[in-house]
Design an enzyme around this catalytic site. Structure first.
Site, PDB file in Angstrom:
ATOM      1  N   ILE A 175       0.834  -1.204   0.000  1.00 29.40           N
ATOM      2  CA  ILE A 175       0.000   0.000   0.000  1.00 29.40           C
ATOM      3  C   ILE A 175       0.868   1.253   0.000  1.00 29.40           C
ATOM      4  CG2 ILE A 175      -1.540   1.357   1.474  1.00 29.40           C
ATOM      5  CD1 ILE A 175      -3.090  -1.209   2.020  1.00 29.40           C
ATOM      6  N   GLU A 176       1.969   1.230   0.738  1.00 30.29           N
ATOM      7  CA  GLU A 176       2.816   2.416   0.830  1.00 30.29           C
ATOM      8  C   GLU A 176       3.501   2.740  -0.497  1.00 30.29           C
ATOM      9  OE1 GLU A 176       3.275   4.638   3.154  1.00 30.29           O
ATOM     10  OE2 GLU A 176       1.969   3.706   4.639  1.00 30.29           O
ATOM     11  N   THR A 177       4.087   1.737  -1.152  1.00 29.66           N
ATOM     12  CA  THR A 177       4.924   2.047  -2.330  1.00 29.66           C
ATOM     13  C   THR A 177       4.750   1.074  -3.493  1.00 29.66           C
ATOM     14  OG1 THR A 177       6.785   0.753  -1.456  1.00 29.66           O
ATOM     15  CG2 THR A 177       6.725   3.112  -0.922  1.00 29.66           C
TER      16      THR A 177
END
Length: 337
Positions: free
Chosen positions: A124-126
Site C-alpha cells: 500500500i505504501e509504495t
C-alpha cells in the site's frame, strides 16, 4: 482601479513565497536559527548546515501536494479501497511474498506480526518499491520546514533527523530521495522513524530501507511491534449494529479500543466473527449513496493506525493482507507446495 488591485494581489502573492522571490534558506532567519541549533544540539559545523540550506531550493510542488484540497470531496470508503484492492497490486504482493518468503516468516516469528500484514503495508505504501518517490529530500523538507507554517515544527524535526541520519549512515544528505512529505524507501518511513525503528534485518552491517527489502520487512515488523502489536490477536471484525444503537456516541470514544464486549452488547453491537474478550472501537466506513459499513477494531487495528492515522488506511491494510493470505495459500495449493 482594476490594474492597481491586480498589482497589489501580485505583490501579496510574491510576499507569500519568500523562497521563490527572496533570500535562500541559508540567508533567512529561520535557516540561520536552524543551523545554530544543529550545532548546539548535535555538534554539527554550522557552516556546513548553512551550505546545505544554501543548496536547498523551494519546491512549489511540495506545497501544492501537501495542502488540503480547496474543495474537498466527500470521503468514500469504496473509492479508497478500490485504489489498493485491485488485481495488479495483489499479484505484485503475491510475487513479493514468494520472493521474500523466508524473510517475512523470520520477521513474523521475531516480532509477532503476520507476514501478510507486513507485505500489505509495503504494498500500500509504495507498490513494493515502485512508487517510493523522487523528491530530493533536503529541499522538500526545507520547503515544508520554512515555507509551510501549519506543520513547520514537524518538518523542522524531520529535516533535523535527515541530517542526523545522513551523518550516522555516512551519506550525503542530498543523496536521499523520497516522497514530497519526506518519507523514504519501501516502507515510507520519515527520517525520525528510520532512526528509531528501522533495523538491519539481514545483518549486513547497514540499514537500507531504500533498496533492501529484507531491512524494509524487518523495519515494518519492528515498527508495529514497538507500537504494541499483540501476537495472535485479531485485527478487526465486521459488526452488526441494531437500529436503536447510538453509533455516534460509540465512534466518539476515539480510535483507541476502550469499549468492552459487555458495553458493545448493551449498545446493540455484535461482532460477526473473531469473538474476543478484548476491548474494541467502533469503526464506521462511509461511502456516499451507500450504507455505512461498521467494524470493530481491536488493539492491532489501532496499532496499524500508528503507521497512518486513518481508519480507512488501517482497514485497507487489513483487507489487502487478507487478500494476500487467501491468494498465497491458494497459489501454494495449486502448485502442490
Amino acid at each position: 482601479m482594476k490594474s492597481a488591485t491586480a498589482a497589489a494581489l501580485l505583490m501579496l502573492a510574491l510576499l507569500a513565497q519568500p523562497s521563490q522571490a527572496g533570500a535562500s534558506y541559508a540567508q533567512r532567519d529561520e535557516g540561520m536559527a536552524f543551523a545554530k541549533e544543529m550545532q548546539e544540539k548535535h555538534g554539527f559545523d554550522q557552516a556546513q548546515i548553512l551550505a546545505a540550506l544554501e543548496r536547498a531550493h523551494f519546491d512549489a510542488r511540495v506545497i501544492r501536494l501537501i495542502k488540503p484540497p480547496a474543495m474537498p470531496t466527500a470521503r468514500s470508503w469504496q473509492r479508497y479501497r478500490a485504489r489498493f484492492l485491485e488485481s495488479a497490486r495483489i499479484n505484485a504482493g503475491i510475487a513479493f511474498w514468494h520472493e521474500n518468503e523466508a524473510t517475512l516468516q523470520a520477521a513474523s516469528e521475531r516480532y509477532g506480526v503476520p507476514p501478510e500484514i507486513i507485505a500489505a503495508i509495503i504494498g500500500i505504501e509504495t507498490y513494493y518499491g515502485r512508487n517510493a518517490g523522487n523528491f530530493e529530500l533536503v529541499s522538500a523538507l526545507a520547503t515544508l520546514a520554512f515555507d509551510y507554517p501549519p506543520r513547520a515544527p514537524l518538518f523542522q524535526r524531520e529535516l533535523e533527523n535527515l541530517f542526523l541520519l545522513a551523518r550516522e549512515q555516512g551519506r550525503d544528505p542530498f543523496s536521499y530521495y523520497g516522497s514530497y512529505a519526506g518519507a523514504l524507501g519501501y516502507p515510507q518511513f520519515l527520517p525520525s522513524s528510520i532512526r528509531n525503528f528501522a533495523v538491519d534485518f539481514d545483518g549486513d552491517g547497514h540499514i537500507d530501507v531504500d533498496q533492501n527489502p529484507a531491512d524494509a520487512i524487518g523495519s515494518v515488523a519492528n515498527y508495529l511491534s514497538r507500537h504494541g502489536w499483540v501476537r495472535g490477536e485479531p485485527v478487526a471484525s465486521p459488526a452488526l449494529v441494531a437500529p436503536t444503537t447510538d453509533t455516534q456516541s460509540l465512534i466518539d470514544t476515539g480510535i483507541e479500543p476502550t469499549i468492552t464486549p459487555a458495553q458493545l452488547a448493551a449498545a446493540g453491537v455484535t461482532p460477526v466473527r473473531d469473538q474476543t474478550d478484548a476491548p474494541a472501537t467502533l469503526v464506521d466506513l462511509a461511502t456516499p449513496g451507500e450504507g455505512v459499513e461498521y467494524w470493530l477494531g481491536y488493539r492491532n487495528f489501532y496499532v496499524i493506525t500508528r503507521y497512518n492515522k486513518s481508519s480507512f488506511y488501517a482497514m485497507a491494510v487489513f483487507q489487502f493482507a487478507q487478500a494476500l493470505r487467501d491468494n498465497f495459500v491458494t497459489n501454494e495449493h495449486s502448485t502442490g507446495n
